[in-house]
Every structure is written in C-alpha cells, then in structure tokens.
Design an enzyme around this catalytic site. Structure first.
Site, mmCIF file in Angstrom:
data_model
loop_
_atom_site.group_PDB
_atom_site.id
_atom_site.type_symbol
_atom_site.label_atom_id
_atom_site.label_comp_id
_atom_site.label_asym_id
_atom_site.label_seq_id
_atom_site.Cartn_x
_atom_site.Cartn_y
_atom_site.Cartn_z
ATOM 1 N N ARG A 25 17.753 -107.668 7.333
ATOM 2 C CA ARG A 25 18.767 -107.471 6.286
ATOM 3 C C ARG A 25 18.369 -106.269 5.430
ATOM 4 N NH1 ARG A 25 18.154 -110.156 1.938
ATOM 5 N NH2 ARG A 25 17.827 -112.159 2.953
ATOM 6 N N TYR A 77 44.071 -98.120 0.296
ATOM 7 C CA TYR A 77 43.969 -99.119 1.360
ATOM 8 C C TYR A 77 44.199 -100.501 0.734
ATOM 9 C CZ TYR A 77 41.962 -102.053 4.979
ATOM 10 O OH TYR A 77 41.777 -103.019 5.925
ATOM 11 N N ASP A 149 37.046 -92.247 -0.757
ATOM 12 C CA ASP A 149 37.125 -92.893 0.552
ATOM 13 C C ASP A 149 37.575 -91.816 1.540
ATOM 14 O OD1 ASP A 149 37.917 -94.278 2.852
ATOM 15 O OD2 ASP A 149 38.524 -96.055 1.725
ATOM 16 N N LYS A 174 37.049 -96.846 11.933
ATOM 17 C CA LYS A 174 38.130 -95.932 12.282
ATOM 18 C C LYS A 174 37.586 -94.755 13.101
ATOM 19 C CE LYS A 174 40.139 -99.001 9.773
ATOM 20 N NZ LYS A 174 40.375 -98.871 8.343
HETATM 21 C C1 LIG Z 1 40.212 -99.695 7.167
HETATM 22 C C2 LIG Z 1 39.980 -99.047 5.864
HETATM 23 C C3 LIG Z 1 39.136 -99.639 4.900
HETATM 24 C C4 LIG Z 1 38.480 -100.985 5.120
HETATM 25 O O1 LIG Z 1 37.557 -100.929 6.141
HETATM 26 P P1 LIG Z 1 37.193 -102.194 7.093
HETATM 27 O O2 LIG Z 1 36.219 -101.605 8.036
HETATM 28 O O3 LIG Z 1 38.457 -102.669 7.709
HETATM 29 O O4 LIG Z 1 36.600 -103.216 6.194
HETATM 30 C C5 LIG Z 1 38.933 -98.951 3.722
HETATM 31 N N1 LIG Z 1 39.527 -97.768 3.479
HETATM 32 C C6 LIG Z 1 40.356 -97.192 4.373
HETATM 33 C C7 LIG Z 1 40.981 -95.887 4.044
HETATM 34 C C8 LIG Z 1 40.607 -97.806 5.581
HETATM 35 O O5 LIG Z 1 41.439 -97.239 6.459
#
Ligand SMILES: *Cc1c(COP(=O)(O)O)cnc(C)c1O
Length: 360
Positions: A25, A77, A149, A174
């Site tokens: 962890r 998001y 982000d 992604k």
């Molecule tokens: C998918 C996404 C998230 C969340 O990520 P997860 O891996 O699904 O927890 C946060 N910000 C953006 C822009 C995203 O596309």
C-alpha cells in the site's frame, strides 16, 4: 520490461529499518516505476498513482478541511461534481461552480476561504478550454492551489505544470492506459511539501493500484505519443466532415477555426485532442437513435481507447444533471460525443454516414 511485483509484503533485514520496500500500500516497485514515468511525461518532479481517477481526485480534496472553499469548473466530470456535492459539502467544504473559460468568473468566485481552483481543459463534453496560464496566475496571487484535470489532453498535448498549475490530475483509465483494459488515476506535482502531504494521504487512504494495473498503464504510455497523433488527425477529419453535414447543427472541436477558443488551443496545446462533440438536428430521440445505429463507434461510456466510442451524454454520462441545468450549460438533447479512435478515418466517416442515413 518492468516486472509485475505481485508482492504485498517484503522481508526486512531488521525491525524498523525503513530501508526500501516494506508493504505494497505504501510502495510497490511496479507502481514506483509508473509514478516516475507519469511525472516525467508531465515534466513534473513527483508522480502518485491511484486505483482510479476518482481516487486521485479524492486525495487532492483530502488537503481541505471544514470551512474551506473550492472554485470549480461548471463543466466537470460528473464524478468530480458528485464527490464535491455529496461528500465534501457534508464535511463543511463548499464549492462554487463557474465557467472557468472566463478568468473574470474565477476571480469573482474567490473568497477569503478559497483553497483550491479545480477545472478540466478541454471539458467534457463541450470541449471548452480554460487559459491555464491566466487562471493559475489569478489563483497563485491569492495563495490558492490550481488543479488541472488533464485527462482529455494528456501530457502528449498539454503540460499544465509548465503553465503555472500546481497539480495535474489524470484518469489513466482513458488515454494513458489507452486500451480500455484498466481503471486508474494519477497526480503529478512539483512542490516537495505538497507531494509529501499527498503521499501521506495516498498511503493513509489506500486507493492504490495493483501491480498489474500499473504494468498496463506503463505499457500504454509507451505508445501515447503515437496514439495521440492518430487520435488528433482522425478527430480533425471527423470534425470537418461533421461541420459540413446538413443534419448537424453545431460541432465542438478545438481544432476547428470556428471553435471560440481555437487560438488558445493553438497556444497551450500541441493538438486539439481526440474528442469531438456535435449537435444533431432534432432532440433526445434522434440522438438516441443515431447512437444506436453506429457500428464502428461502439455505444459506451468512457473514452480514450484505441477503439472509437459514441456517447449520448443526455441519456448516459450526463443523465443525472437536471434538464434545466444542463440546457443552461449548453448540453442540448441532440448532443453526441465521440471518442475518436485510431481506426482508418475513412471507415469511421463511412460509419457516421450510414448512421445519418439510417435515422433519416
Ligand atoms: C473518467 C474521468 C475521471 C474519473 O476517473 P476514473 O478513472 O473513472 O475514476 C475524472 N476526470 C475526467 C476528465 C474523466 O474523464
């Protein structure tokens, strides 16, 4: 290749020596390799990997305490909006959601208790941009941390730390993973003190990724630049095709000269990305029908994989936003979002063409 260390605990030479690895962890060699890789991609000093993008975002929010205030983008998001509203608000952390494409709106929302400025650029699904340099300058003047982000742009196309941001967030699920086979998240930071706080929360909370997940993201990043090149050229061609289509009202893509922030895209990005949204003439029914008629564009949530996806935000990813609120934000009924993959672009355009014909 980086070995996958399927190891939870590590044999120690003597008690309380704190040499090397002790428990996974806290640290794991495969994760350490990924964290260094992600930091390098963003031109940052430190990387931290998480078991999801939300795990990474929650760790940023762990920096806050009751009474603190967040200025956040209004085109966030859904999960980020949800954690702020349903979890942190209850703990006494309040948020104001503003259109961060206009820096004056950010300035107007700042209070003496504001600790974080948090946004995405480009946004989801309307592909709006925030001026990274201007927004982080406004925050820095007041001692507020700027969190970007960078999931949609990826470090291949945009590096927020170099433009003044304090923290970069990624959903590695992604483009960084890139193959729709892993869920993960990351934070990248330059400041040592900030890193140590976040590292402490990462270990304290425990939303850490397993070694196989780290391996998959590491493998994904090897081809990130190649994939992004193709995502961008395919998306540009498709945006241009859609812009000339009589069944389409509007196309949202920062690479089109008609995009209101095309100049900003050229300044702060090295390519307009692989996401394209467009408004189909008609309403919810037409949108839903179109989304179920495409064959290469698979109907699914998520984005950033090598295979193309289509999403009808109003009935899928953004369905939880009340209609009135979403119309105000420009999320119309006939809006469709494409995650343009790396397939042959002529096949993709032919697929869209047959879907237009099928709903006519
Ligand atoms: C998918 C996404 C998230 C969340 O990520 P997860 O891996 O699904 O927890 C946060 N910000 C953006 C822009 C995203 O596309």
């Amino acid at each position: 290749m980086t070995p996958v260390y399927m190891t939870s605990t590590y044999v120690q030479e003597a008690p309380a020596q704190h040499k090397g690895f002790d428990y996974s962890r806290t640290t794991n060699p495969t994760r350490t390799a990924l964290e260094g890789n992600l930091a390098a991609l963003e031109g940052g000093t430190y990387g931290l990997a998480f078991s999801s993008g939300m795990g990474a975002i929650n760790t940023v929010l762990n920096l806050l305490q009751s009474g603190d205030h967040v200025v956040a983008g209004n085109d966030l998001y859904g999960g980020t909006y949800r954690i702020l509203k349903t979890l942190y608000e209850k703990l006494g952390v309040t948020s104001t959601f503003v259109d961060t494409t206009n820096v004056a709106h950010i300035e107007a929302a700042i209070r003496p208790t504001t600790k974080l400025l948090m946004f995405e650029t480009p946004t989801n699904p309307l592909l709006r941009l925030t001026d990274l340099e201007a927004a982080s300058a406004v925050a820095r003047k007041r001692g507020i941390l700027t969190v970007c982000d960078n999931t949609f742009a990826t470090p291949a196309l945009q590096n927020p730390l170099a433009l003044g941001c304090d923290l970069v967030v990624h959903s590695t699920t992604k483009y960084l993973g890139g193959h729709s086979d892993v869920v993960g998240g990351a934070l990248i930071v330059n400041n040592t003190e900030l890193y140590q706080k976040l590292k402490h929360f990462q270990n304290a909370v425990g939303a850490t990724p397993g070694p196989m997940d780290c391996f998959l993201v590491l493998r994904g990043t090897k081809t990130l630049h190649l994939r992004m090149e193709r995502h961008v050229t395919n998306a540009q061609r498709i945006a241009e095709y859609l812009a000339g289509h009589r069944s389409v009202d509007r196309v949202f893509y920062p690479g089109l000269t008609s995009h209101p922030q095309h100049a900003l895209a050229k300044r702060q990005m090295r390519g307009a990305g692989g996401m394209v949204s467009f408004e189909l003439k008609g309403g919810v029914e037409e949108g839903k029908r179109f989304a179920s008629k495409t064959r290469l564009f698979a109907l699914a949530e998520s984005l950033g994989g090598v295979e193309s996806l289509i999403d009808h935000p109003v009935s899928m990813t953004h369905g939880s936003i009340p209609r009135e609120e979403r119309m105000k934000a420009g999320l119309n009924d006939g809006l469709l979002r494409l995650s343009v993959g790396v397939e042959d672009v002529n096949d993709l355009i032919a697929d869209l063409e047959q879907a237009f014909a099928a709903i006519r």
